[in-house]
Design a protein around this motif. Structure first.
Motif, PDB file in Angstrom:
ATOM      1  N   VAL A  79       0.841  -1.199   0.000  1.00  0.00           N
ATOM      2  CA  VAL A  79       0.000   0.000   0.000  1.00  0.00           C
ATOM      3  C   VAL A  79       0.872   1.244   0.000  1.00  0.00           C
ATOM      4  O   VAL A  79       0.599   2.214  -0.725  1.00  0.00           O
ATOM      5  CB  VAL A  79      -0.955  -0.010   1.203  1.00  0.00           C
ATOM      6  CG1 VAL A  79      -1.716   1.310   1.305  1.00  0.00           C
ATOM      7  CG2 VAL A  79      -1.937  -1.176   1.103  1.00  0.00           C
ATOM      8  N   ARG A  80       1.935   1.236   0.783  1.00  0.00           N
ATOM      9  CA  ARG A  80       2.836   2.396   0.804  1.00  0.00           C
ATOM     10  C   ARG A  80       3.485   2.604  -0.557  1.00  0.00           C
ATOM     11  O   ARG A  80       3.688   3.748  -0.988  1.00  0.00           O
ATOM     12  CB  ARG A  80       3.901   2.202   1.889  1.00  0.00           C
ATOM     13  CG  ARG A  80       3.358   2.332   3.310  1.00  0.00           C
ATOM     14  CD  ARG A  80       4.477   2.393   4.337  1.00  0.00           C
ATOM     15  NE  ARG A  80       5.175   1.112   4.462  1.00  0.00           N
ATOM     16  CZ  ARG A  80       4.803   0.127   5.272  1.00  0.00           C
ATOM     17  NH1 ARG A  80       3.713   0.269   6.020  1.00  0.00           N
ATOM     18  NH2 ARG A  80       5.498  -0.990   5.342  1.00  0.00           N
ATOM     19  N   ALA A  81       3.820   1.517  -1.251  1.00  0.00           N
ATOM     20  CA  ALA A  81       4.428   1.646  -2.575  1.00  0.00           C
ATOM     21  C   ALA A  81       3.457   2.294  -3.556  1.00  0.00           C
ATOM     22  O   ALA A  81       3.839   3.178  -4.339  1.00  0.00           O
ATOM     23  CB  ALA A  81       4.874   0.279  -3.084  1.00  0.00           C
ATOM     24  N   VAL A  82       2.203   1.879  -3.522  1.00  0.00           N
ATOM     25  CA  VAL A  82       1.197   2.497  -4.381  1.00  0.00           C
ATOM     26  C   VAL A  82       1.026   3.972  -4.027  1.00  0.00           C
ATOM     27  O   VAL A  82       0.927   4.834  -4.910  1.00  0.00           O
ATOM     28  CB  VAL A  82      -0.149   1.754  -4.269  1.00  0.00           C
ATOM     29  CG1 VAL A  82      -1.279   2.554  -4.897  1.00  0.00           C
ATOM     30  CG2 VAL A  82      -0.052   0.383  -4.932  1.00  0.00           C
ATOM     31  N   ALA A  83       1.012   4.272  -2.746  1.00  0.00           N
ATOM     32  CA  ALA A  83       0.874   5.661  -2.308  1.00  0.00           C
ATOM     33  C   ALA A  83       2.035   6.516  -2.802  1.00  0.00           C
ATOM     34  O   ALA A  83       1.838   7.676  -3.213  1.00  0.00           O
ATOM     35  CB  ALA A  83       0.782   5.729  -0.786  1.00  0.00           C
TER      36      ALA A  83
ATOM     37  N   PRO B  51      -8.497   0.594   4.245  1.00  0.00           N
ATOM     38  CA  PRO B  51      -8.575   1.865   4.972  1.00  0.00           C
ATOM     39  C   PRO B  51      -7.279   2.662   4.879  1.00  0.00           C
ATOM     40  O   PRO B  51      -7.304   3.897   4.742  1.00  0.00           O
ATOM     41  CB  PRO B  51      -8.880   1.433   6.411  1.00  0.00           C
ATOM     42  CG  PRO B  51      -9.592   0.122   6.257  1.00  0.00           C
ATOM     43  CD  PRO B  51      -8.905  -0.548   5.107  1.00  0.00           C
ATOM     44  N   ALA B  52      -6.146   1.962   4.919  1.00  0.00           N
ATOM     45  CA  ALA B  52      -4.863   2.656   4.769  1.00  0.00           C
ATOM     46  C   ALA B  52      -4.720   3.230   3.371  1.00  0.00           C
ATOM     47  O   ALA B  52      -4.202   4.339   3.187  1.00  0.00           O
ATOM     48  CB  ALA B  52      -3.715   1.687   5.064  1.00  0.00           C
ATOM     49  N   LEU B  53      -5.193   2.507   2.363  1.00  0.00           N
ATOM     50  CA  LEU B  53      -5.152   3.002   0.995  1.00  0.00           C
ATOM     51  C   LEU B  53      -6.010   4.256   0.844  1.00  0.00           C
ATOM     52  O   LEU B  53      -5.593   5.236   0.225  1.00  0.00           O
ATOM     53  CB  LEU B  53      -5.643   1.915   0.045  1.00  0.00           C
ATOM     54  CG  LEU B  53      -5.709   2.274  -1.439  1.00  0.00           C
ATOM     55  CD1 LEU B  53      -4.314   2.532  -1.998  1.00  0.00           C
ATOM     56  CD2 LEU B  53      -6.408   1.167  -2.235  1.00  0.00           C
ATOM     57  N   ALA B  54      -7.195   4.232   1.431  1.00  0.00           N
ATOM     58  CA  ALA B  54      -8.087   5.391   1.350  1.00  0.00           C
ATOM     59  C   ALA B  54      -7.454   6.617   1.989  1.00  0.00           C
ATOM     60  O   ALA B  54      -7.619   7.745   1.503  1.00  0.00           O
ATOM     61  CB  ALA B  54      -9.424   5.072   2.018  1.00  0.00           C
ATOM     62  N   SER B  55      -6.743   6.407   3.081  1.00  0.00           N
ATOM     63  CA  SER B  55      -6.103   7.522   3.779  1.00  0.00           C
ATOM     64  C   SER B  55      -4.876   8.032   3.036  1.00  0.00           C
ATOM     65  O   SER B  55      -4.639   9.240   2.959  1.00  0.00           O
ATOM     66  CB  SER B  55      -5.708   7.078   5.196  1.00  0.00           C
ATOM     67  OG  SER B  55      -5.007   8.089   5.876  1.00  0.00           O
ATOM     68  N   ALA B  56      -4.098   7.103   2.461  1.00  0.00           N
ATOM     69  CA  ALA B  56      -2.828   7.479   1.848  1.00  0.00           C
ATOM     70  C   ALA B  56      -2.976   7.995   0.425  1.00  0.00           C
ATOM     71  O   ALA B  56      -2.115   8.747  -0.047  1.00  0.00           O
ATOM     72  CB  ALA B  56      -1.875   6.282   1.859  1.00  0.00           C
ATOM     73  N   VAL B  57      -4.040   7.590  -0.264  1.00  0.00           N
ATOM     74  CA  VAL B  57      -4.205   7.949  -1.673  1.00  0.00           C
ATOM     75  C   VAL B  57      -5.586   8.564  -1.883  1.00  0.00           C
ATOM     76  O   VAL B  57      -6.544   7.867  -2.250  1.00  0.00           O
ATOM     77  CB  VAL B  57      -4.026   6.732  -2.599  1.00  0.00           C
ATOM     78  CG1 VAL B  57      -4.058   7.154  -4.067  1.00  0.00           C
ATOM     79  CG2 VAL B  57      -2.721   6.000  -2.291  1.00  0.00           C
ATOM     80  N   PRO B  58      -5.736   9.851  -1.635  1.00  0.00           N
ATOM     81  CA  PRO B  58      -7.026  10.495  -1.937  1.00  0.00           C
ATOM     82  C   PRO B  58      -7.378  10.290  -3.403  1.00  0.00           C
ATOM     83  O   PRO B  58      -6.543  10.451  -4.289  1.00  0.00           O
ATOM     84  CB  PRO B  58      -6.763  11.976  -1.633  1.00  0.00           C
ATOM     85  CG  PRO B  58      -5.631  11.957  -0.642  1.00  0.00           C
ATOM     86  CD  PRO B  58      -4.763  10.805  -1.045  1.00  0.00           C
ATOM     87  N   GLY B  59      -8.608   9.913  -3.657  1.00  0.00           N
ATOM     88  CA  GLY B  59      -9.008   9.619  -5.030  1.00  0.00           C
ATOM     89  C   GLY B  59      -8.729   8.204  -5.456  1.00  0.00           C
ATOM     90  O   GLY B  59      -8.858   7.872  -6.637  1.00  0.00           O
ATOM     91  N   ALA B  60      -8.341   7.339  -4.519  1.00  0.00           N
ATOM     92  CA  ALA B  60      -8.098   5.939  -4.872  1.00  0.00           C
ATOM     93  C   ALA B  60      -9.401   5.245  -5.246  1.00  0.00           C
ATOM     94  O   ALA B  60     -10.448   5.485  -4.637  1.00  0.00           O
ATOM     95  CB  ALA B  60      -7.428   5.205  -3.714  1.00  0.00           C
ATOM     96  N   VAL B  61      -9.331   4.390  -6.249  1.00  0.00           N
ATOM     97  CA  VAL B  61     -10.456   3.594  -6.709  1.00  0.00           C
ATOM     98  C   VAL B  61      -9.995   2.148  -6.782  1.00  0.00           C
ATOM     99  O   VAL B  61      -8.951   1.856  -7.372  1.00  0.00           O
ATOM    100  CB  VAL B  61     -10.934   4.047  -8.109  1.00  0.00           C
ATOM    101  CG1 VAL B  61     -12.087   3.182  -8.598  1.00  0.00           C
ATOM    102  CG2 VAL B  61     -11.327   5.508  -8.096  1.00  0.00           C
ATOM    103  N   VAL B  62     -10.731   1.239  -6.190  1.00  0.00           N
ATOM    104  CA  VAL B  62     -10.398  -0.178  -6.270  1.00  0.00           C
ATOM    105  C   VAL B  62     -10.986  -0.745  -7.556  1.00  0.00           C
ATOM    106  O   VAL B  62     -12.172  -0.592  -7.835  1.00  0.00           O
ATOM    107  CB  VAL B  62     -10.938  -0.951  -5.048  1.00  0.00           C
ATOM    108  CG1 VAL B  62     -10.760  -2.460  -5.239  1.00  0.00           C
ATOM    109  CG2 VAL B  62     -10.225  -0.494  -3.786  1.00  0.00           C
TER     110      VAL B  62
END
Length: 429
Positions: A233-237, A294-305
């Motif tokens: 998740v951090r790498a994607v962020a 939840p970590a993805l949502a916090s780290a990447v505003p505008g994230a879409v799964v």
């Protein structure tokens, strides 16, 4: 609704004029691997107005820092043709296609607990600082090549399939065997990517009962897995941050395969210090959607799964149960948190959708494609014709903002037997 989910939905709603209540049940329609070819655009199905166009890192930057101007011009023309025809474009970043020079960078090689490297060409997109720097520079160049301000999404993943997670069992030839965090960067901090951290138990291999002469506690095993799964998740962020720094402001799509590890399965695994495997290799792939979204949502505003297997083989199996368990329901997120025993009967799409809704993330999705391993399907999947018939209903039930048919070629060539008219029947139905 979280800001990221709201932003991700706006590009769909503003184009269609549909209110949010309609968007939850009436997805936008699109295709995967679009060529934006003029003859296909001329035959485009009315209402099918989203195209996923894939970029290739190895083609754009075959030599470090040198852009292939012919490929860049072709990619720009492809994207622009779709946009000028009124088709919204999601760009596949192409990070999963690293050039040969990236594979040769110091620390680029992935290492598992036996010091093996993948046989499929995967590089360490998670922990390697050299790969991270090269990838960020590539994304900045990519955003200058295409009309970035007109894009409605950019896909970012970490695996060789362009999806979230570490390589799967196909990368080492040993089913569910490899944990991919044993290079010098994750173990000793040598060449570690910014934003990442070293293993909380350096040298410890999951399954070992002791570390440095002491018993490994359940909490220590749980913390190790949180570090391992959290790193993807951090790498994607970090890649998303590079896109933002390059001026891209739209949604970041994160393709998600399978269902991730279920909470009960993760708890059972940490109880035995991770000396086990779960379905689809989710544990070793680092796929913890319930904990990670939840970590993805916090780290990447505008994230879409992006669910990459709508109507995959697990949906076929769940559909055959009595009662069927294949369709998403309004109570799924709550059931996911309760750890209901029924979760194990759910198909991948239902679990992933529930985890995304719980995290406030918007969703899009695509069918797996022809029932062959190289496309994402299996011999237990529905035929592609049946995927086109069933997957849109699943997309509606799971609240997807868009359904993307895989693949465009299967509508405009003879290889599948499908035609644009078959898709038109779905869109108009």
């Amino acid at each position: 609704m979280r800001l990221g989910a709201l932003v991700a939905l706006l590009w769909l709603l503003t184009a269609s004029g549909a209110p949010p209540a309609v968007a939850a049940t009436s997805p936008a329609w699109g295709v995967v691997d679009s060529t934006c070819a003029p003859d296909r655009l001329a035959r485009r199905v009315p209402g099918v107005d989203v195209a996923v166009v894939e970029a290739h890192w190895d083609r754009l930057e075959p030599v470090a820092g040198v852009v292939d101007t012919a490929y860049a011009a072709g990619l720009r023309d492809t994207v622009t043709r779709c946009l000028d025809a009124g088709v919204r474009v999601v760009l596949g970043s192409g990070l999963q296609y690293p050039p040969a020079w990236v594979r040769a960078l110091p620390g680029a090689a992935l290492r598992d607990q036996a010091r093996r490297s993948p046989t499929n060409g995967a590089v360490d997109t998670v922990f390697s600082g050299a790969v991270a720097v090269a990838g960020d520079a590539y994304l900045r160049r990519l955003m200058t090549v295409v009309p970035a301000a007109r894009l409605v999404g950019v896909r970012v993943g970490t695996s060789t399939a362009g999806e979230l997670g570490y390589p799967g069992p196909e990368a080492s030839g040993a089913a569910f065997d490899s944990w991919w965090a044993f290079g010098d960067a994750p173990q000793r901090g040598v060449g570690l990517a910014p934003g990442q951290s070293v293993s909380p138990l350096p040298g410890w291999v999951p399954g070992q009962p002791t570390w440095q002469g002491r018993a490994v506690s359940v909490e220590a095993a749980r913390a190790w897995f949180r570090w391992y799964s959290g790193a993807v998740v951090r790498a994607v962020a970090d890649r998303a941050a590079a896109l933002r720094a390059a001026g891209y402001r739209g949604p970041v799509h994160v393709p998600a395969a399978g269902r991730g590890v279920l909470p009960a399965d993760l708890e059972a695994a940490v109880q035995v210090r991770l000396a086990t495997a779960v379905r689809d290799g989710a544990l070793r792939r680092g796929l913890d959607y319930v904990g990670g979204f939840p970590a993805l949502a916090s780290a990447v505003p505008g994230a879409v799964v992006d669910i990459t297997g709508i109507d995959d083989a697990t949906a076929v199996r769940a559909r055959g149960l009595n009662p069927p368990a294949d369709r998403c329901t309004s109570g799924d997120a709550a059931a996911l948190l309760r750890g209901s025993a029924a979760l194990d009967t759910w198909p991948n799409q239902r679990v992933t959708a529930a985890a995304a809704h719980r995290a406030g993330l918007a969703l899009v999705g695509e069918n797996p494609g022809p029932p062959a391993p190289q496309t994402g399907g299996t011999d237990r999947s529905d035929s592609e014709r049946d995927q086109l018939r069933r997957a849109p209903g699943y997309a509606r039930a799971c609240g997807l903002a868009a359904f993307l048919f895989a693949f465009e070629d299967d509508l405009y060539t003879t290889r599948s037997g499908l035609t644009p008219g078959d898709y038109a029947a779905v869109v108009g139905g």
